[in-house]
Design a protein around this motif. Structure first.
Motif, PDB file in Angstrom:
ATOM      1  N   ALA A 327       0.420  -1.688  -0.471  1.00 62.28           N
ATOM      2  CA  ALA A 327       0.142  -0.140  -0.453  1.00 62.28           C
ATOM      3  C   ALA A 327       0.925   1.368  -0.458  1.00 62.28           C
ATOM      4  N   MET A 328       2.005   0.754   0.611  1.00 65.65           N
ATOM      5  CA  MET A 328       2.420   2.389   1.031  1.00 65.65           C
ATOM      6  C   MET A 328       3.669   2.764  -0.602  1.00 65.65           C
ATOM      7  N   GLU A 329       3.678   1.481  -1.253  1.00 67.39           N
ATOM      8  CA  GLU A 329       3.995   1.720  -2.967  1.00 67.39           C
ATOM      9  C   GLU A 329       3.219   2.446  -3.693  1.00 67.39           C
ATOM     10  N   HIS A 330       1.771   2.350  -3.852  1.00 74.83           N
ATOM     11  CA  HIS A 330       0.699   2.920  -4.191  1.00 74.83           C
ATOM     12  C   HIS A 330       0.412   4.458  -3.677  1.00 74.83           C
ATOM     13  N   VAL A 331       1.740   5.016  -2.951  1.00 75.29           N
ATOM     14  CA  VAL A 331       0.606   6.240  -2.565  1.00 75.29           C
ATOM     15  C   VAL A 331       0.493   6.739  -3.131  1.00 75.29           C
ATOM     16  N   GLU A 332       1.905   7.191  -4.193  1.00 71.34           N
ATOM     17  CA  GLU A 332       2.326   8.609  -5.518  1.00 71.34           C
ATOM     18  C   GLU A 332       1.498   8.402  -6.302  1.00 71.34           C
ATOM     19  N   ALA A 333       0.230   7.230  -6.057  1.00 72.57           N
ATOM     20  CA  ALA A 333      -0.119   6.998  -7.898  1.00 72.57           C
ATOM     21  C   ALA A 333      -1.408   7.240  -7.439  1.00 72.57           C
ATOM     22  N   ALA A 334      -1.651   6.679  -5.967  1.00 72.87           N
ATOM     23  CA  ALA A 334      -3.046   7.538  -5.312  1.00 72.87           C
ATOM     24  C   ALA A 334      -3.536   8.991  -5.168  1.00 72.87           C
ATOM     25  N   ARG A 335      -2.708   9.800  -4.932  1.00 78.18           N
ATOM     26  CA  ARG A 335      -2.264  11.056  -4.949  1.00 78.18           C
ATOM     27  C   ARG A 335      -2.798  11.466  -5.801  1.00 78.18           C
ATOM     28  N   ARG A 336      -1.656  11.040  -7.601  1.00 79.45           N
ATOM     29  CA  ARG A 336      -2.186  11.341  -8.488  1.00 79.45           C
ATOM     30  C   ARG A 336      -3.246  11.665  -8.858  1.00 79.45           C
ATOM     31  N   ARG A 337      -3.980  10.944  -8.638  1.00 80.67           N
ATOM     32  CA  ARG A 337      -5.631  10.756  -8.850  1.00 80.67           C
ATOM     33  C   ARG A 337      -6.679  11.364  -7.767  1.00 80.67           C
ATOM     34  N   ALA A 338      -5.354  11.676  -6.872  1.00 77.09           N
ATOM     35  CA  ALA A 338      -6.649  12.751  -5.514  1.00 77.09           C
ATOM     36  C   ALA A 338      -7.101  11.405  -4.514  1.00 77.09           C
ATOM     37  N   MET A 339      -6.944  10.166  -4.497  1.00 75.56           N
ATOM     38  CA  MET A 339      -7.491   8.899  -4.407  1.00 75.56           C
ATOM     39  C   MET A 339      -7.083   9.193  -2.307  1.00 75.56           C
ATOM     40  N   ASP A 340      -7.836   8.873  -1.408  1.00 73.68           N
ATOM     41  CA  ASP A 340      -7.024   8.764   0.120  1.00 73.68           C
ATOM     42  C   ASP A 340      -7.160   7.092   0.182  1.00 73.68           C
ATOM     43  N   LEU A 341      -5.994   5.901   0.047  1.00 72.82           N
ATOM     44  CA  LEU A 341      -5.228   4.936   0.527  1.00 72.82           C
ATOM     45  C   LEU A 341      -5.004   4.930   1.580  1.00 72.82           C
ATOM     46  N   GLY A 342      -6.126   3.698   2.475  1.00 69.41           N
ATOM     47  CA  GLY A 342      -5.834   3.682   3.851  1.00 69.41           C
ATOM     48  C   GLY A 342      -5.977   2.569   3.750  1.00 69.41           C
ATOM     49  N   LEU A 372      -7.225   2.379  -9.978  1.00 70.02           N
ATOM     50  CA  LEU A 372      -7.517   3.221 -11.679  1.00 70.02           C
ATOM     51  C   LEU A 372      -9.323   2.851 -12.429  1.00 70.02           C
ATOM     52  N   TYR A 373     -10.122   2.162 -11.316  1.00 69.47           N
ATOM     53  CA  TYR A 373     -11.111   2.060 -12.010  1.00 69.47           C
ATOM     54  C   TYR A 373     -11.811   2.585 -10.808  1.00 69.47           C
ATOM     55  N   GLY A 374     -11.201   3.051 -10.028  1.00 71.77           N
ATOM     56  CA  GLY A 374     -12.331   4.274  -8.746  1.00 71.77           C
ATOM     57  C   GLY A 374     -12.500   5.103  -9.373  1.00 71.77           C
ATOM     58  N   HIS A 375     -13.438   6.035  -8.513  1.00 74.29           N
ATOM     59  CA  HIS A 375     -13.619   7.752  -9.243  1.00 74.29           C
ATOM     60  C   HIS A 375     -12.403   8.264  -8.360  1.00 74.29           C
ATOM     61  N   GLU A 376     -11.879   9.107  -9.484  1.00 74.94           N
ATOM     62  CA  GLU A 376     -10.725  10.263  -9.224  1.00 74.94           C
ATOM     63  C   GLU A 376     -11.499  11.498  -7.814  1.00 74.94           C
ATOM     64  N   GLY A 377     -11.046  11.416  -7.033  1.00 72.49           N
ATOM     65  CA  GLY A 377     -10.428  11.914  -5.609  1.00 72.49           C
ATOM     66  C   GLY A 377     -11.906  11.354  -4.342  1.00 72.49           C
ATOM     67  N   GLY A 378     -11.539   9.979  -5.084  1.00 68.57           N
ATOM     68  CA  GLY A 378     -12.677   8.864  -4.485  1.00 68.57           C
ATOM     69  C   GLY A 378     -11.433   8.231  -3.244  1.00 68.57           C
ATOM     70  N   VAL A 379     -12.044   6.806  -2.407  1.00 68.27           N
ATOM     71  CA  VAL A 379     -11.199   5.835  -1.528  1.00 68.27           C
ATOM     72  C   VAL A 379     -11.165   4.680  -1.681  1.00 68.27           C
ATOM     73  N   VAL A 380      -9.903   4.065  -0.887  1.00 70.60           N
ATOM     74  CA  VAL A 380      -9.193   2.809  -1.188  1.00 70.60           C
ATOM     75  C   VAL A 380      -8.577   2.070  -0.073  1.00 70.60           C
ATOM     76  N   ASN A 381      -9.438   1.203   0.517  1.00 73.98           N
ATOM     77  CA  ASN A 381      -9.236   0.707   1.988  1.00 73.98           C
ATOM     78  C   ASN A 381      -8.962  -0.467   1.781  1.00 73.98           C
ATOM     79  N   VAL A 382      -7.721  -0.846   2.164  1.00 73.06           N
ATOM     80  CA  VAL A 382      -7.037  -2.381   2.785  1.00 73.06           C
ATOM     81  C   VAL A 382      -7.159  -2.694   3.866  1.00 73.06           C
ATOM     82  N   ARG A 383      -7.715  -4.213   3.945  1.00 68.36           N
ATOM     83  CA  ARG A 383      -7.784  -4.057   5.102  1.00 68.36           C
ATOM     84  C   ARG A 383      -7.013  -6.186   5.322  1.00 68.36           C
TER      85      ARG A 383
END
Length: 488
Positions: A327-342, A372-383
């Motif tokens: 998840a830490m490795e994908h932080v930059e990709a999430a930021r480019r799409r303004a997504m909240d990766l938790g 990639l397929y989520g909405h820009e500015g959306g949320v992705v959670n890893v549990r």
């Protein structure tokens, strides 16, 4: 390292059978020799005793003297074709020799009361002899002591008889052993004939024939080997079929973007416009990136085949720590799409036995798909959680997957309807790779509806490794900073 090929089964069986048989023959020869010598001694001892008794029949006491009328038949009992010597001696009650060889030795021990004859051996004139001493009492006289009749012979006839008995027995035993070896050899040839036929039938198969081998005509001891070979061949057939399908699908999927790029470049060259050339260059660059990702996924797909990953590639993997790092490795990709990766840290260690590289790719594919397929500015959670098994969930609030596409999205190159990335459909390999990696690790993949009602939750359940087993494996290194905080 070169290893010497094993000998044939026939030679190995004969090698294991022949030495014990020869050892038994040697032991039996020694026992037979003793038995033959005992038998010869018994026979000739009886002849000695009979000869002494014949002499004793003609011993009498007249006029105060012991008279012996030596019968020829008494010594004739001991005559044979063997050149051996016979001795005799008659000793009077007063110890004087009446007739015969005066130096013929008396028995060393006095016969016991009631025993009329004594068998013994002695050295006489430089050679061993066998003797019998017979006591004959003179009844009707005042002489108390008996007359002693001694008959002796050398051992040539005994030895000859003993050798003959031994040789006859050894010849019979040798014939029996040779016959047994011939019968064993014939039995081996007959018993191994089904294996020879099996070898011939397998050798005549075409290289592409991977059908099961018929184990019905082979011996029961070989049947488990044939069944194991059939299972191994079935795995190879599945692996080859999967590779062939992958190659066919890959060639089809790669042919289209390459043709598109070629057409774009040819059109740009014919137009000769700089602005069109720049635009075409950008589009070709994007197409090359997608094609590069497709090739990487194809290689990973080939490696993630359930039948292609063996036990030696597995180790103890902490899925919680691995998910946090990924998840830490994908932080930059999430930021480019303004997504909240938790990331939600598990309450206890969630360890599985598996391939760390493939499990990292599984998690990366799920997070990458969610971004990639989520909405820009959306949320992705890893549990990650641990209970009966290790459960990994990646949830997003994107468009999700239609119910009718729930099973087909796991097929190679299948693209769900209406789902695009940057205006173009994806490769269709992400979830297929996830399913293959999970299956190779004995797990399963489920597509669930998030509690919010929108988006998609992909749940991967893997068999957990118990604490005792996990202690024997080496865990991947942990980040010193810890885990449990949101990745982005």
């Amino acid at each position: 390292m070169y290893s010497k090929p094993a000998d044939s089964l026939r030679l190995q069986l004969l090698r294991w059978l022949l030495p014990p048989l020869l050892l038994l023959l040697s032991v039996n020869s020694w026992l037979s020799n003793r038995a033959a010598a005992s038998t010869a001694d018994m026979a000739f001892d009886r002849l000695l005793t009979a000869s002494a008794e014949a002499i004793a029949e003609d011993v009498e006491y007249r006029d105060g003297e012991v008279i012996v009328d030596l019968p020829y038949a008494a010594l004739e009992l001991l005559e044979s074709n063997i050149q051996e010597r016979i001795f005799y001696r008659v000793v009077s009650p007063d110890g004087q020799t009446v007739t015969g060889y005066e130096d013929l030795p008396l028995p060393a021990l006095k016969p016991k009361d009631g025993v009329e004859s004594t068998l013994y051996t002695a050295d006489y004139r430089g050679e061993p002899i066998h003797l019998v001493a017979l006591n004959k009492r003179l009844y009707g006289t005042d002489v108390a002591a008996p007359v002693v009749i001694i008959v002796a012979e050398t051992g040539e006839a005994r030895d000859a008889l003993s050798r003959q008995i031994l040789v006859d027995g050894m010849v019979r035993q040798g014939v029996l052993i040779v016959a047994a070896m011939v019968l064993v050899w014939l039995g081996l040839v007959r018993g191994l004939r089904p294996l020879t036929q099996l070898r011939r039938s397998v050798a005549q198969r075409s290289p592409s024939d991977l059908s099961p081998i018929d184990a019905g005509n082979v011996p029961a001891e070989v049947r488990p080997l044939i069944e194991a070979l059939n299972q191994h061949t079935a795995r190879i057939e599945r692996l080859i079929s999967s590779r062939q399908r992958l190659i066919a699908d890959a060639s089809h999927q790669m042919r289209t973007p390459l043709a598109e790029m070629r057409a774009q470049i040819e059109y740009c060259l014919r137009q000769g416009r700089e602005d069109l050339a720049l635009q075409t260059l950008r589009e070709v660059h994007d197409d090359i990136n997608r094609l590069s990702r497709l090739l990487s996924q194809l290689l990973l797909q080939a490696r993630a085949e359930p039948d292609g990953m063996g036990e030696p590639n597995k180790a103890c993997v902490d899925v919680g720590e691995l998910a946090r790092q990924t998840a830490m490795e994908h932080v930059e990709a999430a930021r480019r799409r303004a997504m909240d990766l938790g990331f939600d840290e598990p309450s206890k260690t969630a360890s599985v036995q598996g391939n760390e590289l493939l499990l990292r790719e599984l998690i990366a594919n799920l997070i990458d798909n969610a971004i990639l397929y989520g909405h820009e500015g959306g949320v992705v959670n890893v549990r990650v959680s641990s209970g009966d098994g290790v459960v990994l969930e990646v949830e997003d609030n994107g468009p999700g997957i239609a119910p009718q596409d729930g099973e087909q999205v796991f097929e190679r190159f299948y693209r769900a309807r209406g789902v695009v990335v940057a205006g173009k459909p994806g490769s269709g390999l992400g979830l297929s790779i996830v399913r293959d990696i999970a299956t190779a690790h004995g797990g399963r993949v489920e597509l669930l509806q998030p509690a919010s009602g929108t988006g998609l939750c992909v749940r991967v359940t893997l068999p957990a490794l118990d604490a005792t087993a996990a202690a024997t494996w080496r865990h991947p290194s942990r980040d010193a900073s810890g885990a449990g905080t949101p990745a982005a």
